[in-house]
Scaffold this motif. Structure first.
Motif, PDB file in Angstrom:
ATOM      1  N   PRO A  58     -26.224-109.388  66.050  1.00  0.00           N
ATOM      2  CA  PRO A  58     -26.993-108.956  67.225  1.00  0.00           C
ATOM      3  C   PRO A  58     -26.355-107.781  67.968  1.00  0.00           C
ATOM      4  CG  PRO A  58     -26.729-111.343  67.211  1.00  0.00           C
ATOM      5  CD  PRO A  58     -25.798-110.794  66.176  1.00  0.00           C
ATOM      6  N   VAL A  59     -25.024-107.739  68.056  1.00  0.00           N
ATOM      7  CA  VAL A  59     -24.334-106.669  68.781  1.00  0.00           C
ATOM      8  C   VAL A  59     -24.516-105.340  68.061  1.00  0.00           C
ATOM      9  CG1 VAL A  59     -22.106-105.842  69.633  1.00  0.00           C
ATOM     10  CG2 VAL A  59     -22.653-108.274  69.754  1.00  0.00           C
ATOM     11  N   VAL A  60     -24.376-105.351  66.737  1.00  0.00           N
ATOM     12  CA  VAL A  60     -24.571-104.118  65.956  1.00  0.00           C
ATOM     13  C   VAL A  60     -26.005-103.625  66.104  1.00  0.00           C
ATOM     14  CG1 VAL A  60     -24.565-103.113  63.638  1.00  0.00           C
ATOM     15  CG2 VAL A  60     -22.756-104.704  64.310  1.00  0.00           C
ATOM     16  N   PHE A  61     -26.972-104.538  66.060  1.00  0.00           N
ATOM     17  CA  PHE A  61     -28.380-104.153  66.193  1.00  0.00           C
ATOM     18  C   PHE A  61     -28.651-103.506  67.555  1.00  0.00           C
ATOM     19  CE2 PHE A  61     -32.785-105.319  67.415  1.00  0.00           C
ATOM     20  CZ  PHE A  61     -33.456-104.559  66.474  1.00  0.00           C
ATOM     21  N   THR A  62     -28.109-104.076  68.605  1.00  0.00           N
ATOM     22  CA  THR A  62     -28.312-103.531  69.949  1.00  0.00           C
ATOM     23  C   THR A  62     -27.739-102.120  70.070  1.00  0.00           C
ATOM     24  OG1 THR A  62     -28.168-105.786  70.835  1.00  0.00           O
ATOM     25  CG2 THR A  62     -27.978-103.998  72.415  1.00  0.00           C
ATOM     26  N   SER A  63     -26.692-101.827  69.311  1.00  0.00           N
ATOM     27  CA  SER A  63     -26.048-100.507  69.379  1.00  0.00           C
ATOM     28  C   SER A  63     -26.894 -99.394  68.780  1.00  0.00           C
ATOM     29  CB  SER A  63     -24.690-100.557  68.659  1.00  0.00           C
ATOM     30  OG  SER A  63     -23.845-101.521  69.237  1.00  0.00           O
ATOM     31  N   PHE A  64     -27.976 -99.743  68.083  1.00  0.00           N
ATOM     32  CA  PHE A  64     -28.861 -98.735  67.496  1.00  0.00           C
ATOM     33  C   PHE A  64     -30.219 -98.690  68.214  1.00  0.00           C
ATOM     34  CE2 PHE A  64     -25.860 -99.211  63.985  1.00  0.00           C
ATOM     35  CZ  PHE A  64     -25.719 -97.899  63.551  1.00  0.00           C
ATOM     36  N   ALA A  80     -30.286-108.339  71.976  1.00  0.00           N
ATOM     37  CA  ALA A  80     -30.934-108.119  70.685  1.00  0.00           C
ATOM     38  C   ALA A  80     -32.256-108.873  70.576  1.00  0.00           C
ATOM     39  CB  ALA A  80     -29.998-108.553  69.551  1.00  0.00           C
ATOM     40  N   VAL A  81     -32.396-110.011  71.272  1.00  0.00           N
ATOM     41  CA  VAL A  81     -33.611-110.826  71.145  1.00  0.00           C
ATOM     42  C   VAL A  81     -34.844-110.078  71.662  1.00  0.00           C
ATOM     43  CG1 VAL A  81     -34.729-112.989  71.796  1.00  0.00           C
ATOM     44  CG2 VAL A  81     -32.292-112.978  71.199  1.00  0.00           C
ATOM     45  N   PRO A  82     -34.857-109.624  72.938  1.00  0.00           N
ATOM     46  CA  PRO A  82     -36.034-108.853  73.379  1.00  0.00           C
ATOM     47  C   PRO A  82     -36.176-107.520  72.645  1.00  0.00           C
ATOM     48  CG  PRO A  82     -34.329-108.832  75.077  1.00  0.00           C
ATOM     49  CD  PRO A  82     -33.915-109.834  74.058  1.00  0.00           C
ATOM     50  N   LEU A  83     -35.048-106.954  72.191  1.00  0.00           N
ATOM     51  CA  LEU A  83     -35.112-105.688  71.459  1.00  0.00           C
ATOM     52  C   LEU A  83     -35.831-105.864  70.121  1.00  0.00           C
ATOM     53  CD1 LEU A  83     -34.251-102.712  71.618  1.00  0.00           C
ATOM     54  CD2 LEU A  83     -32.140-103.329  70.428  1.00  0.00           C
ATOM     55  N   VAL A  84     -35.588-106.982  69.445  1.00  0.00           N
ATOM     56  CA  VAL A  84     -36.285-107.277  68.178  1.00  0.00           C
ATOM     57  C   VAL A  84     -37.796-107.370  68.413  1.00  0.00           C
ATOM     58  CG1 VAL A  84     -36.696-109.098  66.476  1.00  0.00           C
ATOM     59  CG2 VAL A  84     -34.366-108.384  66.980  1.00  0.00           C
ATOM     60  N   ALA A  86     -38.781-105.798  57.127  1.00  0.00           N
ATOM     61  CA  ALA A  86     -38.363-105.537  58.509  1.00  0.00           C
ATOM     62  C   ALA A  86     -38.549-106.778  59.376  1.00  0.00           C
ATOM     63  CB  ALA A  86     -39.156-104.361  59.088  1.00  0.00           C
ATOM     64  N   GLY A  87     -39.683-107.464  59.180  1.00  0.00           N
ATOM     65  CA  GLY A  87     -39.931-108.693  59.932  1.00  0.00           C
ATOM     66  C   GLY A  87     -38.911-109.774  59.605  1.00  0.00           C
ATOM     67  N   LEU A  88     -38.551-109.880  58.323  1.00  0.00           N
ATOM     68  CA  LEU A  88     -37.553-110.865  57.896  1.00  0.00           C
ATOM     69  C   LEU A  88     -36.195-110.575  58.522  1.00  0.00           C
ATOM     70  CD1 LEU A  88     -36.719-113.240  56.086  1.00  0.00           C
ATOM     71  CD2 LEU A  88     -36.317-111.595  54.246  1.00  0.00           C
ATOM     72  N   LEU A  89     -35.786-109.293  58.510  1.00  0.00           N
ATOM     73  CA  LEU A  89     -34.501-108.915  59.121  1.00  0.00           C
ATOM     74  C   LEU A  89     -34.515-109.153  60.624  1.00  0.00           C
ATOM     75  CD1 LEU A  89     -33.701-105.629  57.157  1.00  0.00           C
ATOM     76  CD2 LEU A  89     -32.581-107.851  56.916  1.00  0.00           C
ATOM     77  N   GLY A  90     -35.671-108.908  61.256  1.00  0.00           N
ATOM     78  CA  GLY A  90     -35.789-109.196  62.684  1.00  0.00           C
ATOM     79  C   GLY A  90     -35.598-110.676  62.973  1.00  0.00           C
ATOM     80  N   GLY A 120     -32.298-115.269  64.723  1.00  0.00           N
ATOM     81  CA  GLY A 120     -31.635-116.496  64.274  1.00  0.00           C
ATOM     82  C   GLY A 120     -30.125-116.437  64.483  1.00  0.00           C
ATOM     83  N   ALA A 121     -29.534-115.285  64.246  1.00  0.00           N
ATOM     84  CA  ALA A 121     -28.092-115.126  64.443  1.00  0.00           C
ATOM     85  C   ALA A 121     -27.721-115.312  65.907  1.00  0.00           C
ATOM     86  CB  ALA A 121     -27.643-113.741  63.962  1.00  0.00           C
ATOM     87  N   GLN A 122     -28.528-114.731  66.806  1.00  0.00           N
ATOM     88  CA  GLN A 122     -28.234-114.888  68.230  1.00  0.00           C
ATOM     89  C   GLN A 122     -28.401-116.322  68.695  1.00  0.00           C
ATOM     90  OE1 GLN A 122     -26.747-112.854  70.263  1.00  0.00           O
ATOM     91  NE2 GLN A 122     -26.847-114.432  71.849  1.00  0.00           N
ATOM     92  N   LEU A 123     -29.419-117.007  68.184  1.00  0.00           N
ATOM     93  CA  LEU A 123     -29.616-118.428  68.525  1.00  0.00           C
ATOM     94  C   LEU A 123     -28.455-119.262  68.002  1.00  0.00           C
ATOM     95  CD1 LEU A 123     -33.451-118.837  67.835  1.00  0.00           C
ATOM     96  CD2 LEU A 123     -32.301-118.742  70.071  1.00  0.00           C
ATOM     97  N   PHE A 124     -27.964-118.937  66.801  1.00  0.00           N
ATOM     98  CA  PHE A 124     -26.809-119.636  66.226  1.00  0.00           C
ATOM     99  C   PHE A 124     -25.593-119.498  67.140  1.00  0.00           C
ATOM    100  CE2 PHE A 124     -22.945-119.727  63.715  1.00  0.00           C
ATOM    101  CZ  PHE A 124     -23.109-120.832  62.890  1.00  0.00           C
ATOM    102  N   VAL A 125     -25.370-118.268  67.634  1.00  0.00           N
ATOM    103  CA  VAL A 125     -24.231-118.013  68.525  1.00  0.00           C
ATOM    104  C   VAL A 125     -24.401-118.781  69.838  1.00  0.00           C
ATOM    105  CG1 VAL A 125     -23.024-116.257  69.864  1.00  0.00           C
ATOM    106  CG2 VAL A 125     -23.724-115.764  67.518  1.00  0.00           C
TER     107      VAL A 125
END
Length: 391
Positions: free
Chosen positions: A187-193, A337-341, A375-379, A384-389
């Protein structure tokens, strides 16, 4: 085109860069770079998807108007709620990171032990006041500060590159913890882009020239990727992945460790100033957008009382989060990352499908249904990664 490329790169590069070593240290250098390349590819694709939506909808429409055309009021509500959540989360993250750097400065410069909650309030009051001054003031300040930040980044990277050692890039992460390490980093890497908010503006600026806009988005998104890779090389390659993993997400600990390696006093000051500017430029841009969005939602009057009301609605929620959420800078940035997705993956996919069904002709990103599905799957993986954290 050069100015537009600078806008795309400048929108992406910011305080998220500071979080990247902290978020990816446990992965090791090669996996971290591979993750960044995959996320860059996803961000580049979704930016071209949003370009497609903008061009098909008509030059001049903003994201809110396009969403209303294609998805109606409900779609606008989802888009507006996602945008508001994103800006609140980013503001809270920058307040947390900025206050921690303020505590470090007070200790190093004045040997003063500053309470963290007091530092959060001071950071909010001093820098948050700029949002109420309006876009003209913030624009002038941001241009100068961002240019200085990029210059300092180049100086720091060039100076630290000779200090890089392959052995320092090793990480202590064991197999059992690799899953959580990946989940925390994604999620952190995704937010950086996240540079997509400027696309509608660029479509108007370049008069809907699809060829030029495509080049702008691809080149503009590649510049942050290159900067992030160099930054990871000099941080993981000097301080070391094992050491950074032990910082537990502490931004001051990372800055202090880099300053110790620098040895030279003026480079140490450059590192400190670069970290400050990365946070400040991001904070000013995000809070100005949030302030304007809140003013538009509440239809606030441009009087002193109206501005004060808008300022409180803008800063009180993220301030409370920064004061009472102990997870800190990296964790809150990852939540963004969640609202960004939702904003730059899920909603654009739905809108693109609507447009393609209604009018098959026109500019269209290559890849068809397969690329949209991927793209939808990666989103979904990012959420899912953020929820896991979080759990």
């Amino acid at each position: 085109m050069l100015g537009s490329i600078a806008i795309v790169a400048g929108t992406a590069i910011g305080a998220g860069m500071l979080a990247l070593p902290l978020a990816t240290a446990a992965l090791g250098m090669v996996p971290a770079i591979l993750l960044m390349v995959v996320i860059w590819g996803l961000s580049a694709y979704t930016s071209l998807l949003m370009l497609e939506i903008n061009l098909r909808s008509g030059v001049g429409d903003n994201v809110h108007a396009i969403t209303g055309k294609l998805l109606g009021k409900k779609g606008q509500m989802v888009q507006g709620a996602s945008f508001l959540s994103l800006l609140f989360a980013l503001t809270a993250a920058y307040l947390t990171g900025g206050s921690s750097l303020l505590v470090l400065k007070a200790k190093n410069m004045f040997d003063l032990v500053l309470d963290n909650q007091l530092a959060v309030v001071l950071f909010t009051l001093v820098l948050g006041g700029f949002a109420a001054l309006g876009v003209a003031w913030v624009d002038k300040a941001s241009r100068f500060l961002f240019s200085l930040m990029i210059l300092l980044l180049i100086v720091v990277v060039l100076f630290l590159l000779p200090e890089v050692s392959i052995s320092s890039m090793a990480t202590s992460a064991v197999a059992e913890s690799m899953t959580s390490s990946w989940m925390a980093a994604i999620p952190v890497v995704f937010t950086s882009f996240g540079f997509h908010v400027c696309i509608a503006t660029l479509v108007r600026y370049l008069d809907g020239d699809a060829v030029s806009l495509r080049k702008v988005l691809l080149i503009g998104s590649t510049i942050p990727l290159a900067c992030y890779i160099f930054w990871l090389v000099v941080t993981l390659g000097t301080v070391g992945g094992t050491e950074i993993s032990s910082f537990d997400g502490s931004l001051p600990a990372l800055i202090s460790a880099l300053q110790e390696i620098a040895h030279t006093p003026w480079i140490s000051k450059c590192i400190s100033l670069f970290a400050d500017l990365a946070l400040i430029t991001s904070f000013l841009g995000v809070t100005l957008s949030l302030y304007d969005f809140v003013a538009e939602l509440t239809r606030a009057k441009k009087t002193f009382l109206g501005r004060a009301q808008t300022w409180l609605l803008t800063f009180v929620p993220p301030l409370l989060c920064a004061l009472y959420v102990p997870e800190g800078f990296v964790a809150v940035l990852g939540f963004a990352a969640v609202p960004l997705v939702v904003m730059i993956i899920f909603l654009p996919i739905v809108m693109a499908l609507r447009q393609r069904q209604a009018a098959p002709q026109g500019y269209q990103v290559s890849g068809g249904a397969f690329a949209l599905g991927l793209a939808g799957l990666l989103g979904a993986v990012i959420i899912g990664a953020q929820l896991f954290v979080a759990l």
